[in-house]
Design a protein around this motif. Structure first.
Motif, PDB file in Angstrom:
ATOM      1  N   LEU A  20      27.550  41.981 -46.505  1.00 28.88           N
ATOM      2  CA  LEU A  20      28.882  42.130 -48.038  1.00 28.88           C
ATOM      3  C   LEU A  20      29.718  41.146 -48.207  1.00 28.88           C
ATOM      4  CD1 LEU A  20      31.449  43.870 -49.860  1.00 28.88           C
ATOM      5  CD2 LEU A  20      32.468  44.143 -48.183  1.00 28.88           C
ATOM      6  N   PHE A  21      29.201  39.908 -49.126  1.00 26.07           N
ATOM      7  CA  PHE A  21      29.561  38.628 -49.522  1.00 26.07           C
ATOM      8  C   PHE A  21      31.122  39.143 -50.641  1.00 26.07           C
ATOM      9  CE2 PHE A  21      28.700  35.101 -47.100  1.00 26.07           C
ATOM     10  CZ  PHE A  21      27.373  35.085 -47.292  1.00 26.07           C
ATOM     11  N   PHE A  22      32.271  38.803 -50.347  1.00 25.65           N
ATOM     12  CA  PHE A  22      32.938  38.366 -51.131  1.00 25.65           C
ATOM     13  C   PHE A  22      32.538  36.011 -51.799  1.00 25.65           C
ATOM     14  CE2 PHE A  22      36.261  41.170 -48.911  1.00 25.65           C
ATOM     15  CZ  PHE A  22      35.454  42.025 -50.408  1.00 25.65           C
ATOM     16  N   ILE A  23      32.877  36.421 -52.892  1.00 22.42           N
ATOM     17  CA  ILE A  23      32.361  35.134 -53.223  1.00 22.42           C
ATOM     18  C   ILE A  23      33.279  34.781 -54.546  1.00 22.42           C
ATOM     19  CG2 ILE A  23      30.830  33.147 -54.451  1.00 22.42           C
ATOM     20  CD1 ILE A  23      28.784  34.760 -53.337  1.00 22.42           C
ATOM     21  N   GLU A  24      34.561  33.832 -53.669  1.00 20.36           N
ATOM     22  CA  GLU A  24      36.220  33.272 -55.153  1.00 20.36           C
ATOM     23  C   GLU A  24      35.199  32.829 -55.900  1.00 20.36           C
ATOM     24  OE1 GLU A  24      39.635  33.505 -52.656  1.00 20.36           O
ATOM     25  OE2 GLU A  24      39.527  30.843 -53.979  1.00 20.36           O
ATOM     26  N   VAL A  25      35.782  32.062 -56.922  1.00 19.12           N
ATOM     27  CA  VAL A  25      35.155  31.027 -57.910  1.00 19.12           C
ATOM     28  C   VAL A  25      36.630  30.882 -58.534  1.00 19.12           C
ATOM     29  CG1 VAL A  25      33.338  31.846 -58.386  1.00 19.12           C
ATOM     30  CG2 VAL A  25      34.993  32.717 -59.883  1.00 19.12           C
ATOM     31  N   MET A  26      36.269  30.301 -59.470  1.00 18.00           N
ATOM     32  CA  MET A  26      37.927  29.087 -60.164  1.00 18.00           C
ATOM     33  C   MET A  26      37.883  30.330 -60.863  1.00 18.00           C
ATOM     34  SD  MET A  26      37.712  25.434 -59.590  1.00 18.00           S
ATOM     35  CE  MET A  26      37.857  24.602 -58.327  1.00 18.00           C
ATOM     36  N   GLY A  27      38.800  30.258 -61.777  1.00 16.23           N
ATOM     37  CA  GLY A  27      39.470  30.791 -62.851  1.00 16.23           C
ATOM     38  C   GLY A  27      41.308  30.472 -63.393  1.00 16.23           C
ATOM     39  N   ARG A  28      41.535  30.364 -62.338  1.00 13.04           N
ATOM     40  CA  ARG A  28      43.353  30.735 -62.535  1.00 13.04           C
ATOM     41  C   ARG A  28      43.414  31.855 -62.423  1.00 13.04           C
ATOM     42  NH1 ARG A  28      47.546  25.557 -64.581  1.00 13.04           N
ATOM     43  NH2 ARG A  28      45.306  24.608 -65.190  1.00 13.04           N
ATOM     44  N   ASP A  29      44.617  32.157 -63.547  1.00 11.02           N
ATOM     45  CA  ASP A  29      44.909  33.849 -63.864  1.00 11.02           C
ATOM     46  C   ASP A  29      43.605  33.953 -64.611  1.00 11.02           C
ATOM     47  OD1 ASP A  29      46.395  33.364 -61.622  1.00 11.02           O
ATOM     48  OD2 ASP A  29      48.457  32.769 -62.479  1.00 11.02           O
ATOM     49  N   ALA A  89      30.484  43.838 -58.092  1.00 14.27           N
ATOM     50  CA  ALA A  89      31.852  43.429 -59.084  1.00 14.27           C
ATOM     51  C   ALA A  89      31.888  42.693 -58.971  1.00 14.27           C
ATOM     52  CB  ALA A  89      32.151  44.559 -58.253  1.00 14.27           C
ATOM     53  N   ALA A  90      32.819  42.695 -60.385  1.00 16.77           N
ATOM     54  CA  ALA A  90      34.129  41.525 -60.308  1.00 16.77           C
ATOM     55  C   ALA A  90      35.136  42.015 -59.772  1.00 16.77           C
ATOM     56  CB  ALA A  90      33.703  40.771 -61.305  1.00 16.77           C
ATOM     57  N   ILE A  91      36.011  40.829 -58.543  1.00 17.68           N
ATOM     58  CA  ILE A  91      37.644  41.316 -58.793  1.00 17.68           C
ATOM     59  C   ILE A  91      38.474  40.496 -59.374  1.00 17.68           C
ATOM     60  CG2 ILE A  91      39.235  41.805 -57.505  1.00 17.68           C
ATOM     61  CD1 ILE A  91      37.160  43.004 -55.461  1.00 17.68           C
ATOM     62  N   ILE A  92      39.052  41.161 -60.501  1.00 15.53           N
ATOM     63  CA  ILE A  92      39.188  39.797 -61.619  1.00 15.53           C
ATOM     64  C   ILE A  92      40.601  40.380 -61.830  1.00 15.53           C
ATOM     65  CG2 ILE A  92      37.445  39.507 -62.633  1.00 15.53           C
ATOM     66  CD1 ILE A  92      38.542  41.679 -65.370  1.00 15.53           C
ATOM     67  N   LEU A  95      32.322  39.459 -56.488  1.00 15.02           N
ATOM     68  CA  LEU A  95      32.873  37.370 -57.076  1.00 15.02           C
ATOM     69  C   LEU A  95      34.847  38.794 -56.861  1.00 15.02           C
ATOM     70  CD1 LEU A  95      30.023  36.315 -57.756  1.00 15.02           C
ATOM     71  CD2 LEU A  95      30.604  35.314 -59.916  1.00 15.02           C
ATOM     72  N   VAL A  96      35.266  37.576 -56.830  1.00 16.06           N
ATOM     73  CA  VAL A  96      36.400  37.118 -57.523  1.00 16.06           C
ATOM     74  C   VAL A  96      36.696  36.210 -57.480  1.00 16.06           C
ATOM     75  CG1 VAL A  96      37.899  37.457 -55.407  1.00 16.06           C
ATOM     76  CG2 VAL A  96      36.360  38.220 -54.472  1.00 16.06           C
TER      77      VAL A  96
END
Ligand code: ADP
Length: 326
Positions: free
Chosen positions: A167-176, A192-195, A223-224
């Protein structure tokens, strides 16, 4: 309204791919319409310290394909004070600059708005941020390039995720804002995306675990969005270790590589159209507006709207992601 003869351009805040294409467009369209153009280096800091250069068409040759910003960018605390802004105004007067085009994100346009109101100074803003978090425009300059970079990175991580059944969590930018995470997840076929937009409504991690991840597959990519509201990839991985120890979890934080690289065709065209539109806006006596794009048409968005309003996430996209990740 005083006649505008000379336009200053600056880039401020976080850099974004396509800013150079925007600088080129403002400069060339400005000169085409008979304006003098000046490049202001290092954002508001360079405005205060007078790092200003006359721009001819040649100053912006061969930059459309370059990431970053040839004008450099900076963060400037002094500009958040009335004294700092007064210094900036004095420099503008001394340099004979009668209008500004500010390319930047939420913070930069907030500064532009305050300055414009304080000194009754004409400013047009261009939305330059990979985060896509400015209200009133479908897209911001840099967003498409960052999204493509994310997609390419996730494609690579998928190879190792599948081989190791992890299981990979990949953190991406985007501020809030969750635009990069959500559309990045759809583009890369992630689970999935956790937003942040959804964090206050449901426990997205618990829901994901409850649904048993992807039942037909033995690896998962989520993606987180980097926001503290989501807990970030590290925070979520910690929770998995404690609450669901049966999962072998790994974290990748994509970080600043998302900001770099040659802009995509979409960003170059967007920046070129918006840059030229900034000159049109000044010619039409528009003041204190951000150039936006809505349904492929250029629109003028008052600063007050662009900055103050939360740009909503399209819930249909969430639904699409859910339906496609079974
Ligand atoms: P971004 O434009 O990418 O959102 P920042 O939030 O760092 O980046 O803002 C860039 C710069 O804009 C700041 O360093 C500051 O000089 C100026 N700025 C931001 N907020 C304000 C404000 N409330 N008043 C005046 N200037 C501001």
């Amino acid at each position: 309204m005083a006649e505008i003869k000379c336009i200053g351009i600056l880039t401020s805040g976080g850099d974004a791919p396509g800013m150079n294409a925007a600088i080129r467009a403002v400069t060339r369209a400005g000169i085409f319409s008979g304006f003098a153009v000046k490049g202001i280096y290092r954002g508001y800091r360079g405005l205060i310290t007078d790092e200003i250069v006359d721009f001819k068409t040649q100053n912006v040759s061969n930059i459309i394909q370059m990431g970053g910003t040839i004008l450099k960018t900076a963060r400037c605390k002094e500009f958040t004070t009335p004294e700092g802004r007064q210094l900036a105004y004095d420099v503008l007067k001394r340099e004979g600059i009668d209008a500004l085009v500010v390319i930047g994100g939420d913070g930069s346009l907030t500064g532009a708005r305050i300055f414009a109101n304080e000194f009754n100074f004409p400013i047009v803003g261009l939305p330059g941020t990979i985060d896509n978090d400015l209200y009133g425009t479908d897209k911001t300059i840099g967003y498409d390039t960052a999204l493509n970079t994310i997609m390419q990175c996730v494609d690579k991580i998928r190879d190792t995720a599948t081989s190791h059944e992890r299981l990979f969590f990949i953190e991406v930018m985007g501020r809030d804002a969750g635009f990069l995470a959500l559309n990045g997840a759809i583009a890369s076929g992630a689970e999935a995306a956790i937003i942040p937009e959804i964090s206050t409504e449901v426990d997205q991690l618990a829901e994901l675990i409850k649904n048993g991840f992807r039942k037909s597959k033995n690896s998962s990519i989520v993606l987180v969005a980097e926001s503290p509201i989501t807990g970030g990839a590290m925070g979520l991985a910690e929770r998995v270790k404690n609450e669901f120890p049966q999962y072998d979890v790994r974290v990748t934080i994509l970080g600043h590589l998302q900001r770099g690289g040659s802009p995509t065709a979409v960003d170059r065209i967007l920046a070129s159209r918006m840059g030229a539109a900034a000159i049109d806006a000044l010619l039409e006596d528009q003041r204190n507006v951000m150039i936006g794009i809505a349904n492929d048409e250029i629109v003028y968005v008052p600063f007050s709207k662009a900055i103050k309003n939360e740009k909503p996430i399209n819930r249909d996209l969430l639904n699409t992601l859910r339906r496609l990740s079974i």
